[in-house]
Design an enzyme around this catalytic site. Structure first.
Site, PDB file in Angstrom:
ATOM      1  N   SER A 183      -2.725  20.307 -10.032  1.00  0.00           N
ATOM      2  CA  SER A 183      -2.053  21.740 -10.019  1.00  0.00           C
ATOM      3  C   SER A 183      -1.017  21.813 -11.221  1.00  0.00           C
ATOM      4  O   SER A 183      -0.681  22.706 -11.614  1.00  0.00           O
ATOM      5  CB  SER A 183      -1.242  22.053  -8.664  1.00  0.00           C
ATOM      6  OG  SER A 183      -0.470  21.107  -8.085  1.00  0.00           O
ATOM      7  N   HIS A 211      -7.027  24.973  -6.871  1.00  0.00           N
ATOM      8  CA  HIS A 211      -6.819  25.529  -8.256  1.00  0.00           C
ATOM      9  C   HIS A 211      -8.112  25.386  -9.111  1.00  0.00           C
ATOM     10  O   HIS A 211      -8.250  25.833 -10.034  1.00  0.00           O
ATOM     11  CB  HIS A 211      -5.798  24.678  -8.980  1.00  0.00           C
ATOM     12  CG  HIS A 211      -4.436  24.853  -8.622  1.00  0.00           C
ATOM     13  ND1 HIS A 211      -3.523  25.553  -9.061  1.00  0.00           N
ATOM     14  CD2 HIS A 211      -3.720  24.024  -7.662  1.00  0.00           C
ATOM     15  CE1 HIS A 211      -2.321  25.707  -8.394  1.00  0.00           C
ATOM     16  NE2 HIS A 211      -2.573  24.666  -7.517  1.00  0.00           N
ATOM     17  N   LYS A 242      -5.117  31.787  -5.211  1.00  0.00           N
ATOM     18  CA  LYS A 242      -4.979  31.825  -6.517  1.00  0.00           C
ATOM     19  C   LYS A 242      -6.228  32.749  -7.124  1.00  0.00           C
ATOM     20  O   LYS A 242      -6.107  33.947  -7.122  1.00  0.00           O
ATOM     21  CB  LYS A 242      -5.224  30.609  -7.009  1.00  0.00           C
ATOM     22  CG  LYS A 242      -4.019  29.614  -6.001  1.00  0.00           C
ATOM     23  CD  LYS A 242      -4.030  28.360  -6.473  1.00  0.00           C
ATOM     24  CE  LYS A 242      -3.020  27.460  -5.412  1.00  0.00           C
ATOM     25  NZ  LYS A 242      -1.761  28.030  -5.300  1.00  0.00           N
TER      26      LYS A 242
HETATM   27  C1  LIG Z   1      -3.829  21.688  -4.473  1.00  0.00           C
HETATM   28  C2  LIG Z   1      -3.195  22.642  -3.370  1.00  0.00           C
HETATM   29  N1  LIG Z   1      -3.921  22.696  -2.105  1.00  0.00           N
HETATM   30  C3  LIG Z   1      -3.220  23.655  -1.049  1.00  0.00           C
HETATM   31  C4  LIG Z   1      -2.225  24.569  -1.510  1.00  0.00           C
HETATM   32  C5  LIG Z   1      -1.787  25.705  -0.548  1.00  0.00           C
HETATM   33  O1  LIG Z   1      -2.485  26.850  -0.934  1.00  0.00           O
HETATM   34  P1  LIG Z   1      -1.818  28.139  -0.047  1.00  0.00           P
HETATM   35  O2  LIG Z   1      -0.986  28.740  -1.164  1.00  0.00           O
HETATM   36  O3  LIG Z   1      -3.036  28.877   0.131  1.00  0.00           O
HETATM   37  O4  LIG Z   1      -0.953  27.886   0.958  1.00  0.00           O
HETATM   38  C6  LIG Z   1      -1.713  24.803  -2.763  1.00  0.00           C
HETATM   39  C7  LIG Z   1      -0.895  25.726  -3.389  1.00  0.00           C
HETATM   40  O5  LIG Z   1      -0.269  25.723  -4.515  1.00  0.00           O
HETATM   41  C8  LIG Z   1      -2.320  23.635  -3.871  1.00  0.00           C
HETATM   42  O6  LIG Z   1      -1.825  23.627  -4.893  1.00  0.00           O
END
Ligand SMILES: Cc1ncc(COP(=O)(O)O)c(C=O)c1O
Length: 394
Positions: A183, A211, A242
């Site tokens: 990310s 992502h 996203k």
């Molecule tokens: C790699 C990754 N997994 C999980 C999440 C969590 O996602 P959510 O915003 O749907 O809770 C994020 C959020 O930025 C993320 O970057």
């Protein structure tokens, strides 16, 4: 008696940054978050969202959300397990399973809850989790919640991963977990090599493609599809916050695993389900993503335009091969000052200090949308270069 709140009373980190005038967090947007938007009453070019496919303002999506409110009301008032399941949740899960080439899927109310629920249910006492050192905080927290022993391997370091796997007892459950697209740096997990190692050392694989899903892979079906190894991934996790322009998350896997998670993933069972408008948004987004070849092409064109522009200006943009492009600043305070100067000059980015990255690796995270125009990007590059020169970052 020790004072419980002492740590809060003594917490000064954020106050110190606020006192300098460079505090970058919790700024409100005053408009729809598109390629150009308004943040804290200032017009900006938006290079800091995760709206990769540019769908949050799509008229069809907005209509689908409105229609769902008319049909189902505003909320589900219960968990999927009990009164909170709608027919559109089930339709979404069937379509997501097909999209990711699995038997079944399960939708959670956030991606964070997806990771918590899946990892803590699947990996228990006596099992091992082997986790990339740069994995997202939700994976880190999920590992803590599970009773398995967690070992980390160096970011994308396959030799280190093998060393860790070799050191583990043969007859134990092992789960290798990694982000698909990272990310902060926009690089990819080496899923083909991870799959080979998993086979050699009898480990299972979970990919969190928060992502990547939506624009990676031939139909946006994720980073494993990009590498043509979908069938080697046991647990595929994604988020709707996203590219899917909403909120929520999912896991897809074999039927038995989904059945088990339905009855054991506590973050699913003990938290209310995704509201109707958001569920309908995701369903419509999935439809648009599946036929979104042009958007994906534009998104990668945009990423190339920005990366080339920044590279030519003399910035270090790391190993990115995606629409997430880091600009290395490598100094904590300078990162905050640079962020503020960029913002004042009309470009919104995300400053990333430690601990999100290692000390000395501080960066400005930029990310693109499919609906940025070339002009937005060229203008942003000019601002980056002018401010960067003035601050001697380049
Ligand atoms: C790699 C990754 N997994 C999980 C999440 C969590 O996602 P959510 O915003 O749907 O809770 C994020 C959020 O930025 C993320 O970057």
């Amino acid at each position: 008696m020790p004072e419980l709140f002492e740590k809060a009373y003594n917490y000064t980190d954020s106050k110190q940054v606020k006192a300098t005038g460079y505090y970058p967090y919790f700024l409100p947007a005053n408009a729809e978050i598109g390629p150009r938007t308004v943040i804290n009453d200032q017009k900006v070019i938006m290079l800091g969202s995760n709206n990769y496919m540019g769908l949050t303002g799509d008229p069809e999506i907005k209509q689908a959300a409105k229609d769902a409110i008319d049909k189902y009301g505003s909320g589900c008032t219960g968990s999927r397990f009990l009164n909170g399941t709608l027919d559109i949740h089930m339709e979404l899960e069937t379509k997501l399973a097909k999209f990711t080439n699995k038997d079944g899927a399960l939708a959670f109310s956030t991606g964070y809850q997806g990771n918590l629920g899946v990892i803590s249910a699947i990996a228990g006492k006596g099992d091992y989790i082997i986790s990339d050192g740069l994995n997202h905080a939700s994976i880190v927290d999920a590992c803590r919640l599970s009773r398995a022993k967690t070992l980390t391997f160096g970011h994308n370091d396959m030799a280190d991963l093998e060393k860790v796997l070799k050191s583990l007892p043969k007859d134990t459950g092992k789960l290798i977990v990694t982000d698909g697209v990272f990310s902060m740096e926009g690089d990819l997990a080496n899923i083909p090599e991870i799959a080979d190692l998993a086979e050699t050392y009898s480990a299972r694989i979970m990919i969190d493609d928060a992502h990547g899903i939506g624009y990676m892979g031939p139909k946006g079906n994720g980073t494993p599809a990009h590498f043509n190894v979908m069938d080697k991934v046991d647990l595929m996790v994604g988020t709707f916050s996203k590219s899917f322009a909403s909120i929520g998350g999912f896991v897809s896997a074999d039927e038995d695993i989904i059945e088990f998670l339905q009855h054991n993933a506590r973050s699913l069972m003990f938290s209310a389900s995704i509201p109707p408008a958001s569920t309908a948004t995701v369903l419509k987004a999935l439809e648009l993503i599946e036929k979104g070849d042009d958007k994906r092409k534009k998104l990668f064109h945009n990423a190339k335009l920005l990366k080339n522009g920044l590279d030519e200006a003399g910035f270090d943009t790391g190993e990115s091969v995606t629409p997430i492009i880091p600009v290395k600043v490598r100094d904590r305070m300078k990162t905050f000052v640079y962020w503020k100067e960029l913002f004042k000059a009309g470009v919104y980015t995300n400053p990333v200090p430690s601990p999100a990255v290692a000390v000395g690796e501080e960066l400005m995270r930029t990310s693109l949308m499919a609906n940025h125009e070339d002009q937005d990007i060229l203008e942003a590059v000019q601002v980056f270069a002018a401010v960067g020169k003035a601050m001697q970052i380049i």
